[in-house]
Motif scaffolding. Structure first.
Motif, PDB file in Angstrom:
ATOM      1  N   PRO A 186       0.811  -1.228   0.000  1.00 13.33           N
ATOM      2  CA  PRO A 186       0.000   0.000   0.000  1.00 13.33           C
ATOM      3  C   PRO A 186       0.839   1.269   0.000  1.00 13.33           C
ATOM      4  CG  PRO A 186      -0.141  -1.148   2.116  1.00 13.33           C
ATOM      5  CD  PRO A 186       0.521  -2.081   1.164  1.00 13.33           C
ATOM      6  N   ASN A 187       2.093   1.177   0.426  1.00 13.45           N
ATOM      7  CA  ASN A 187       2.957   2.362   0.437  1.00 13.45           C
ATOM      8  C   ASN A 187       3.796   2.502  -0.822  1.00 13.45           C
ATOM      9  OD1 ASN A 187       2.016   3.021   2.985  1.00 13.45           O
ATOM     10  ND2 ASN A 187       3.648   1.934   4.047  1.00 13.45           N
ATOM     11  N   LEU A 188       3.577   1.630  -1.800  1.00 13.95           N
ATOM     12  CA  LEU A 188       4.264   1.778  -3.084  1.00 13.95           C
ATOM     13  C   LEU A 188       3.497   2.805  -3.903  1.00 13.95           C
ATOM     14  CD1 LEU A 188       6.474   0.891  -5.074  1.00 13.95           C
ATOM     15  CD2 LEU A 188       4.923  -0.893  -5.879  1.00 13.95           C
ATOM     16  N   LYS A 189       3.907   4.060  -3.785  1.00  8.06           N
ATOM     17  CA  LYS A 189       3.211   5.165  -4.444  1.00  8.06           C
ATOM     18  C   LYS A 189       4.238   6.166  -4.975  1.00  8.06           C
ATOM     19  CE  LYS A 189      -0.595   4.877  -1.085  1.00  8.06           C
ATOM     20  NZ  LYS A 189      -1.286   5.588   0.017  1.00  8.06           N
ATOM     21  N   PRO A 190       4.980   5.787  -5.998  1.00  5.91           N
ATOM     22  CA  PRO A 190       5.982   6.731  -6.527  1.00  5.91           C
ATOM     23  C   PRO A 190       5.303   7.991  -7.039  1.00  5.91           C
ATOM     24  CG  PRO A 190       5.697   4.858  -8.014  1.00  5.91           C
ATOM     25  CD  PRO A 190       4.952   4.522  -6.750  1.00  5.91           C
ATOM     26  N   GLN A 191       5.774   9.146  -6.584  1.00  8.22           N
ATOM     27  CA  GLN A 191       5.174  10.414  -6.991  1.00  8.22           C
ATOM     28  C   GLN A 191       5.560  10.798  -8.410  1.00  8.22           C
ATOM     29  OE1 GLN A 191       2.941  12.024  -4.888  1.00  8.22           O
ATOM     30  NE2 GLN A 191       3.249  10.079  -3.831  1.00  8.22           N
ATOM     31  N   THR A 192       6.707  10.328  -8.834  1.00  3.00           N
ATOM     32  CA  THR A 192       7.134  10.563 -10.203  1.00  3.00           C
ATOM     33  C   THR A 192       7.949   9.366 -10.644  1.00  3.00           C
ATOM     34  OG1 THR A 192       8.369  12.034 -11.683  1.00  3.00           O
ATOM     35  CG2 THR A 192       9.195  11.802  -9.449  1.00  3.00           C
ATOM     36  N   THR A 193       7.843   9.019 -11.900  1.00  4.30           N
ATOM     37  CA  THR A 193       8.551   7.845 -12.399  1.00  4.30           C
ATOM     38  C   THR A 193       9.332   8.200 -13.640  1.00  4.30           C
ATOM     39  OG1 THR A 193       6.559   7.197 -13.606  1.00  4.30           O
ATOM     40  CG2 THR A 193       6.946   6.132 -11.486  1.00  4.30           C
ATOM     41  N   ASN A 194      10.458   7.561 -13.785  1.00  7.51           N
ATOM     42  CA  ASN A 194      11.309   7.713 -14.960  1.00  7.51           C
ATOM     43  C   ASN A 194      11.392   6.342 -15.598  1.00  7.51           C
ATOM     44  OD1 ASN A 194      13.351   7.972 -16.828  1.00  7.51           O
ATOM     45  ND2 ASN A 194      14.854   8.809 -15.398  1.00  7.51           N
ATOM     46  N   PHE A 195      10.859   6.221 -16.831  1.00  6.48           N
ATOM     47  CA  PHE A 195      10.752   4.875 -17.378  1.00  6.48           C
ATOM     48  C   PHE A 195      12.111   4.276 -17.720  1.00  6.48           C
ATOM     49  CE2 PHE A 195      10.391   7.266 -21.418  1.00  6.48           C
ATOM     50  CZ  PHE A 195      11.286   6.577 -22.209  1.00  6.48           C
ATOM     51  N   ARG A 196      13.190   5.052 -17.600  1.00  4.31           N
ATOM     52  CA  ARG A 196      14.521   4.481 -17.784  1.00  4.31           C
ATOM     53  C   ARG A 196      14.941   3.647 -16.584  1.00  4.31           C
ATOM     54  NH1 ARG A 196      18.452   7.091 -21.085  1.00  4.31           N
ATOM     55  NH2 ARG A 196      19.916   7.019 -19.340  1.00  4.31           N
ATOM     56  N   GLU A 197      14.319   3.867 -15.445  1.00 10.10           N
ATOM     57  CA  GLU A 197      14.776   3.220 -14.222  1.00 10.10           C
ATOM     58  C   GLU A 197      13.652   2.398 -13.592  1.00 10.10           C
ATOM     59  OE1 GLU A 197      15.895   6.523 -11.880  1.00 10.10           O
ATOM     60  OE2 GLU A 197      17.771   6.900 -12.943  1.00 10.10           O
ATOM     61  N   PRO A 198      13.988   1.277 -12.972  1.00 10.45           N
ATOM     62  CA  PRO A 198      12.969   0.508 -12.256  1.00 10.45           C
ATOM     63  C   PRO A 198      12.535   1.239 -10.991  1.00 10.45           C
ATOM     64  CG  PRO A 198      15.132  -0.442 -11.875  1.00 10.45           C
ATOM     65  CD  PRO A 198      15.318   0.647 -12.897  1.00 10.45           C
ATOM     66  N   VAL A 199      11.355   0.889 -10.509  1.00  9.42           N
ATOM     67  CA  VAL A 199      10.869   1.447  -9.246  1.00  9.42           C
ATOM     68  C   VAL A 199      11.331   0.505  -8.144  1.00  9.42           C
ATOM     69  CG1 VAL A 199       8.825   2.122  -7.941  1.00  9.42           C
ATOM     70  CG2 VAL A 199       8.886   2.449 -10.423  1.00  9.42           C
ATOM     71  N   THR A 200      12.343   0.910  -7.421  1.00  6.46           N
ATOM     72  CA  THR A 200      12.962   0.014  -6.440  1.00  6.46           C
ATOM     73  C   THR A 200      12.748   0.551  -5.034  1.00  6.46           C
ATOM     74  OG1 THR A 200      15.064   1.162  -6.811  1.00  6.46           O
ATOM     75  CG2 THR A 200      14.696  -0.871  -8.025  1.00  6.46           C
ATOM     76  N   LEU A 201      11.678   0.112  -4.410  1.00  3.61           N
ATOM     77  CA  LEU A 201      11.380   0.480  -3.032  1.00  3.61           C
ATOM     78  C   LEU A 201      11.554  -0.756  -2.169  1.00  3.61           C
ATOM     79  CD1 LEU A 201      10.324   2.585  -0.975  1.00  3.61           C
ATOM     80  CD2 LEU A 201       8.018   1.723  -1.481  1.00  3.61           C
ATOM     81  N   ASP A 202      12.526  -0.729  -1.281  1.00  7.22           N
ATOM     82  CA  ASP A 202      12.772  -1.873  -0.417  1.00  7.22           C
ATOM     83  C   ASP A 202      11.658  -2.006   0.613  1.00  7.22           C
ATOM     84  OD1 ASP A 202      14.098  -3.429   1.948  1.00  7.22           O
ATOM     85  OD2 ASP A 202      15.504  -3.657   0.292  1.00  7.22           O
ATOM     86  N   PHE A 203      11.358  -3.230   0.974  1.00  5.45           N
ATOM     87  CA  PHE A 203      10.333  -3.503   1.979  1.00  5.45           C
ATOM     88  C   PHE A 203      10.614  -2.747   3.275  1.00  5.45           C
ATOM     89  CE2 PHE A 203       9.274  -6.370   5.626  1.00  5.45           C
ATOM     90  CZ  PHE A 203       7.917  -6.136   5.639  1.00  5.45           C
ATOM     91  N   LEU A 204      11.901  -2.648   3.639  1.00  6.46           N
ATOM     92  CA  LEU A 204      12.258  -1.979   4.893  1.00  6.46           C
ATOM     93  C   LEU A 204      12.186  -0.466   4.770  1.00  6.46           C
ATOM     94  CD1 LEU A 204      15.254  -4.197   6.057  1.00  6.46           C
ATOM     95  CD2 LEU A 204      12.858  -4.321   6.772  1.00  6.46           C
ATOM     96  N   ASP A 205      12.062   0.055   3.540  1.00  5.46           N
ATOM     97  CA  ASP A 205      11.834   1.478   3.339  1.00  5.46           C
ATOM     98  C   ASP A 205      10.348   1.765   3.139  1.00  5.46           C
ATOM     99  OD1 ASP A 205      14.562   2.161   3.482  1.00  5.46           O
ATOM    100  OD2 ASP A 205      14.854   1.576   1.391  1.00  5.46           O
ATOM    101  N   ALA A 206       9.611   0.763   2.713  1.00  3.65           N
ATOM    102  CA  ALA A 206       8.160   0.925   2.582  1.00  3.65           C
ATOM    103  C   ALA A 206       7.501   0.966   3.954  1.00  3.65           C
ATOM    104  CB  ALA A 206       7.569  -0.211   1.747  1.00  3.65           C
ATOM    105  N   GLU A 207       8.118   0.310   4.928  1.00  6.68           N
ATOM    106  CA  GLU A 207       7.622   0.321   6.297  1.00  6.68           C
ATOM    107  C   GLU A 207       8.730   0.862   7.195  1.00  6.68           C
ATOM    108  OE1 GLU A 207       5.940  -3.384   7.464  1.00  6.68           O
ATOM    109  OE2 GLU A 207       4.722  -3.563   5.663  1.00  6.68           O
ATOM    110  N   LEU A 208       8.420   1.059   8.453  1.00  2.00           N
ATOM    111  CA  LEU A 208       9.443   1.501   9.402  1.00  2.00           C
ATOM    112  C   LEU A 208      10.254   0.284   9.828  1.00  2.00           C
ATOM    113  CD1 LEU A 208       7.452   4.108  11.511  1.00  2.00           C
ATOM    114  CD2 LEU A 208       9.119   4.530   9.703  1.00  2.00           C
ATOM    115  N   GLU A 209      11.531   0.353   9.581  1.00  3.27           N
ATOM    116  CA  GLU A 209      12.414  -0.801   9.750  1.00  3.27           C
ATOM    117  C   GLU A 209      12.603  -1.172  11.215  1.00  3.27           C
ATOM    118  OE1 GLU A 209      17.026  -2.005   8.487  1.00  3.27           O
ATOM    119  OE2 GLU A 209      16.147  -0.095   7.877  1.00  3.27           O
ATOM    120  N   ASP A 210      12.634  -2.463  11.477  1.00  2.48           N
ATOM    121  CA  ASP A 210      13.029  -2.973  12.789  1.00  2.48           C
ATOM    122  C   ASP A 210      13.561  -4.395  12.615  1.00  2.48           C
ATOM    123  OD1 ASP A 210      10.818  -4.811  12.787  1.00  2.48           O
ATOM    124  OD2 ASP A 210       9.523  -3.275  13.664  1.00  2.48           O
ATOM    125  N   GLU A 211      14.068  -4.967  13.680  1.00  2.00           N
ATOM    126  CA  GLU A 211      14.703  -6.286  13.586  1.00  2.00           C
ATOM    127  C   GLU A 211      13.715  -7.366  13.160  1.00  2.00           C
ATOM    128  OE1 GLU A 211      16.647  -7.176  17.220  1.00  2.00           O
ATOM    129  OE2 GLU A 211      18.162  -5.597  17.020  1.00  2.00           O
TER     130      GLU A 211
END
Length: 1149
Positions: A565-590
């Motif tokens: 649900p937090n994968l919401k790129p505000q702008t995209t460049n079709f030259r590059e993949p949309v790479t959002l890590d799971f730990l950046d999509a949520e608040l990281e913890d152990e």
């Protein structure tokens, strides 16, 4: 860790200072703790136990007001708590709504979410969806190999012999007179009609394919014409695939020659500037064309490399980096007598977007000096590749050397590091116009299973920095069927406007042989791809049965999210993949790190964790309990996860079989009922297929009502679950109006509105006129107050959102309200769920006055307390508002109420913007905790170019040798000189062109950037404390206490006499990170866990390495060069000269 308070004046402890006088009342009535006569200095900045601080707050016999004692302020807090609770009990209707649900128990069933079964079912559905695409891919790849094998190469083929639809023809056609120019005068280009298709978000033609050829490739070359000839037969296979599976989206063949043939046909999305699209640089093609790579790029920066040659090298390295994907690892170094990394990266790092950006910026700072030392460069590269103590691809290993030439072959280095096994391929690039002997460079490449390329000018860069992929594809081709494995990509932006997609890829091999008994051809023909829109995968996941805070997510082997649900790129460049890590999509913890690792490893699992979550508006942090369940998606590199709060284990499913009751409840959705029953907002969900969606809720409701007059809730074209629950909740909330709200006088308690929102999608606001000022999202699942109320016990206050950059609230023109909401918890047997949220909207001005009375020393019957000249009184928030600051702050640190009239228009602002000194003290004393994170999906306005940088945009000055060299005059350099001289102050240099701009971005397009986010939430302090803020003569006493069953902090403090301590300001607003987030150089030292693809094809004993490059290339057309430079002089974006390297020309297709 606490931030130390910044002080002015004497440090603590300090010399005796005169106590601050109270206006007209004499000196401060309690002993100054800094007075030596009072005993040893005490660290009053720290929290003091109430009994120790008490003597400081009282001074019997003093004829003045004193700071209120702790028990007094606790009494005020209890009064506030009781008032809030009383209003919510009377008007919120929590208990009454529970009774209404129980009274209507026969109208719904309680269903259970079984996480393991749910996640396995969804994973199976996704697997089935992707498997249908895999079958279509295999049919296409097999057909392509057979068509090419049967094709007879034609040396004399002409452009007019080939009939196809050129997708860029419309964009390239320029007729200023508006005449109907017949296209295809030379290349027989088809003219097609198109029809709008919502599945493609585009106009398409299902009878034909379309062809896209990169700008820098000559369409009339023999290689391209033969390619167009044999790929035409794919058209029928594309059409047959769609007949078998009508849900197929783009089917694409990306050729190793650069030709793209896709189906269905649609015009190319023409950019406003030069079109740099080349299929061979797309993420899906790179992944499908070769196995993962460990690459070291070494760049010759000796003194002979200068001017244009150095610029060509810098651009070439950047283009080379763009051929790498997240499965690859890379490092870049420069060398002369010594070798050194160009950036802070000292070893191979993942070739992700952020690391590549670091490299590209560092490369621009390279300076030419010294003498050439190939040995230093190659030894550095081999050492990098032999480092086994780091994470890397562990597949193809290669060295890419860019140089202007030299005579040293460094054979001893190759003998030491690479022979006889030759596990590292060496690719050499001769850059610029020069007369050096290139034989040593050819020898290096040919003796190390690589290839030699020449880059004499700008136009050769893109082609020659990607042709190496064909060499890497040889082991795959020779492996045959073993290498024919479908791979699924990361998420990326579709170039034709489909949105976010993933692509299944399958390599296509050349099956021809040069003659009877000859060796098998080892060229890769290209990559076949089929797109799957993320929205199609999302449709397979449960939408509304998981509740507002439950969701499904999926990640790949890199830990990047495919669904979230937090994968919401505000702008995209079709030259590059949309790479959002799971730990950046949520608040990281152990715990989440452990879950992520298990998912990447393809395991099943379940874990309940306590974690932090951001609110939907990203202003708050809540500590919550979540249940994570995950399983792998078979036959893919993906893993699927399900997240459920404990209260979403069960959900309601309406059972409205009584059609009379359906009609009765439905009538409460009609606007004619709003005046008596309150205004109804309905969530904009997909209730029925024919329902017209609208962003305007009034219009959406109108469309919904019109459709319901034609169909029934049980219609097959409608989602019966959504419709029945919506109608049920309409009736239930109407009963709340009837039993509670209608007979109450909201003005008596200074309420602007009361409201209820439900899981079924209903938000009812009473009275009807209050809907005019209702700004919350009509979809409860997307409303911050709704989701936070479910996650928090008690009453959640939400002030109006104020940005520090915007004007304050204008109270004179608008009535400002503060929302107070709470979840309705329903217990049915042993099953507990939270199907609704109720609340009130407080009138800010009226409640600010009420707040002052409740935090005062008078009772309801008394007048405000007045202190006589000979008596001692405690200050309160009403009488002494000139000297005493009293505020309510919520758990995010935002101002809710104040006894200071001038602060009413600052309600909703972060309290540090109101009183920085006091907010810092609250933070230092652990009333608040800070959480910092980074938003990698943000969009920022374009920054104006600066005059400073590692690589100034200077004008290239040719040497005398250049002027005497005929080749220089026929290169792009000479013509670029004129453009630089005439328009250097107006237009960007080719070398510094922004790829996003070049590929069609609007002039003012926002670009992706990283934003640092800081949220505050309640710390570990739950009790009532008094403390002193020490700042010399500006010292202040304050008291802070949490209000029970709310998200509020009650703070009473002396008003500051001076403002010298304002320096310690806490920031909450989102800030742009110039360095693109946390320091990349530090992050690569602790890389996150990942796994590469399961297969690797980097070696085959039968590989023929004799074709290793001889540097010949098609001569550029002088006419084309002149045309290009005329475009430059006219101020139009330059187009590279058409040039096809001999490696492409060698394809006898």
């Amino acid at each position: 860790m606490a931030v130390p308070a910044r002080t002015c004046g004497a440090s603590w402890p300090g010399p005796v200072r005169t106590a601050r006088p109270w206006p007209g009342r004499g000196p401060r009535p309690f002993p100054d703790p800094r007075d030596p006569a009072s005993g040893p200095a005490r660290p009053l900045l720290l929290l003091l136990p109430p009994l120790l601080l008490l003597p400081l707050l009282t001074a019997p016999g003093a004829s003045a007001y004193s700071f209120p004692q702790q028990h007094t302020m606790q009494h005020w807090a209890r009064r506030l708590e009781q008032e809030i609770d009383g209003v919510m009990r009377i008007f919120g209707g929590v208990q009454q709504l529970r009774e209404i649900y129980k009274d209507n128990r026969n109208l719904f069933e309680v269903q259970e979410n079984e996480p393991q079964k749910l996640v396995e079912k969804v994973a199976g559905d996704i697997e089935s969806l992707l498997d249908r695409k895999v079958q279509a891919l295999k049919r296409l790849a097999d057909a392509a190999e057979n068509f090419q094998k049967a094709h007879r190469w034609q040396d004399n083929i002409k452009e007019e012999d080939i009939i196809y639809y050129d997708a860029k023809a419309d964009a390239e056609l320029d007729d200023p007179e508006g005449e109907d120019v017949e296209r295809g005068s030379k290349t027989s280009t088809l003219r097609l009609d198109f029809m709008e298709d919502p599945n493609f978000k585009n106009k398409v033609n299902y009878s034909y394919t379309a062809v896209q050829i990169p700008t820098d490739i000559y369409k009339g070359s023999t290689v391209i014409l033969n390619e167009l000839n044999w790929t035409e037969a794919l058209e029928n296979v594309f059409i047959e695939n769609r007949r078998q599976d009508p849900t197929l989206l783009w089917q694409v063949f990306g050729s190793a020659t650069g030709v793209t043939r896709y189906y269905p046909a649609t015009p190319w999305r023409a950019p406003k500037k030069i079109d740099l699209y080349d299929v061979r640089r797309r993420p899906w093609y790179i992944q499908g064309a070769s196995s993962p790579k460990d690459m070291v790029i070494i760049v010759d920066v000796s003194g002979s490399v200068s001017g244009l040659t150095l610029k060509l090298m810098k651009t070439s390295v950047c283009e080379m980096l763009d051929t790498l994907s997240d499965d690859d690892y890379v490092n870049v170094a420069s060398f002369n007598e010594k070798a050194q990394p160009v950036s802070c990266f000292t070893h191979l790092v993942q070739a992700n977007v952020r690391n590549k950006k670091v490299f590209k910026e560092a490369v621009q700072g390279m300076v030419a000096k010294g003498t050439t030392g190939y040995k230093a460069g190659f030894e550095y590269a081999f050492d990098q590749l032999q480092n086994s103590n780091i994470t890397r691809a562990n597949c193809n290993k290669m060295i890419m050397m860019f140089t202007d030439g030299g005579e040293d072959r460094v054979q001893d280095v190759f003998e030491k590091y690479n022979w006889p096994n030759r596990t590292v391929r060496v690719f050499t690039f001769s850059v610029g116009q020069h007369n050096y002997d290139v034989t040593p460079l050819q020898w290096m490449a040919c003796t190390n299973k690589g290839y030699y390329f020449e880059i004499p000018s700008i136009g050769a860069i893109r082609i020659n920095t990607q042709e190496y992929l064909d060499v890497l594809g040889r082991p795959m081709v020779l492996a045959g069927k073993e290498a024919k494995q479908v791979q699924w990509t990361n998420v990326y932006e579709d170039a034709l406007g489909l949105g976010l997609v993933v692509t299944g890829t399958l390599p296509v091999f050349n099956l021809t042989q040069d003659g009877p008994g000859e060796k098998k051809n080892q060229l890769i023909l290209g990559v076949m791809g089929i797109d799957v829109a993320l929205n199609d995968i999302k449709r397979l996941t449960p939408n509304y049965t998981l509740g507002a805070n439950g969701y499904v997510f999926a990640i790949d082997l890199n830990g990047y999210v495919l669904l979230h649900p937090n994968l919401k790129p505000q702008t995209t460049n079709f030259r590059e993949p949309v790479t959002l890590d799971f730990l950046d999509a949520e608040l990281e913890d152990e715990n989440k790190e452990e879950i992520r690792r298990s998912m990447i490893d393809g395991n099943k699992g379940h874990k309940q964790i306590r974690t932090l979550v951001k609110s939907l508006d990203e202003r708050y942090i809540d500590e919550v309990i979540r249940n994570y369940t995950w399983v792998p998606i078979r036959s893919t590199n993906y893993s699927l996860g399900l997240v459920l709060p404990p209260y979403s284990t069960f959900y309601l499913q309406a059972n409205l079989s009584d059609q009379i009751l359906q009609v009765k409840y439905f009538e409460f959705l009609l606007p004619s009922s709003f005046e008596s029953e309150g205004h109804v907002f309905i969530a904009p969900r997909e209730y029925c297929k024919d329902l017209n969606v609208s962003d305007n809720n009034t219009e959406f409701l109108k469309n919904f009502i019109e459709l319901m007059e034609k169909v029934t809730p049980d219609s097959k074209q409608c989602n019966n679950f959504l419709l029945h629950n919506l109608i049920l909740d309409t009736g239930i909330t109407q009963q709340l109006v009837e039993r509670v709200w209608r007979d109450q006088d909201l003005n008596t308690y200074s309420l602007l509105a009361v409201f209820a929102a439900t899981d079924g999608g209903i938000t009812r606001v009473f009275p009807n006129k209050a809907a005019e000022d209702w700004t919350e999202n009509p979809e409860p699942f997307n409303a911050s107050f709704y989701r936070r109320s479910l996650d928090n016990h008690g009453y959640v206050f939400k002030p109006p959102h104020q940005d520090s950059l915007l004007r304050p609230l204008e109270l004179e023109n608008d009535t400002v309200g503060v929302l107070v909401s709470t979840a309705v918890e329903l217990s049915l047997g042993r099953r507990t769920l939270r199907p609704a949220v109720v609340g009130v909207k407080l009138d800010l001005e009226a409640w600010a006055e009420k707040f002052k009375v409740l935090a005062s020393n008078r009772t309801h019957q008394d007048q405000p307390q007045k202190c006589g000249p000979s008596s001692h009184c405690e200050m309160d928030c009403e009488v002494n508002n000139e000297d005493l600051l009293c505020v309510l702050i919520d758990d995010g640190g935002f101002l809710i109420l104040s006894n200071q009239n001038h602060q009413w228009d600052q309600v909703g602002r972060f309290f540090s913007e109101v009183d920085a000194n006091l907010m810092l003290a609250l933070y230092n004393n652990s009333f608040y905790t800070r959480k910092e994170s980074y938003d990698y999906q943000a969009a920022c306005a374009p920054q104006p170019p600066g005059n400073l940088g590692a690589a100034p945009r200077g004008v290239f000055v040719p040497t005398i040798a250049d002027f005497l060299n005929l080749a220089w005059w026929t290169s792009a350099a000479a013509w670029s000189l004129f453009q630089q001289l005439l328009y250097g102050l107006i237009y960007h240099s080719w070398f510094q062109a922004d790829p996003a701009e070049a590929e069609g971005s609007p002039e003012t397009r926002e670009s992706s950037c990283v934003m640092k986010q800081t949220q505050y939430y309640f710390g570990s302090v739950n009790a009532s404390y008094n403390a002193i803020i020490d700042c010399g003569n500006c010292s202040r006493l304050f008291h802070a206490q949490r209000l029970t069953n709310t998200n509020l902090l009650f703070v009473v403090a002396e008003k500051p006499l001076c403002s010298q301590c304002e320096a310690g300001r806490l920031l909450q607003k989102e800030t742009h990170c110039p360095a693109d987030g946390p320091e990349q150089c530090e992050l690569v030292q602790r890389p996150r866990y990942r796994r590469g693809p399961h297969i690797c094809f980097d070696y085959n004993a039968t590989e023929d390495t004799s074709d290793c490059g001889r540097g010949a290339s098609f001569p550029p057309s002088l006419g084309v060069l002149v045309s290009l430079q005329l475009l430059l002089l006219l101020g139009l974006p330059p187009r590279p000269q058409p040039q096809v390297h001999s490696f492409a020309a060698s394809r006898r297709l």
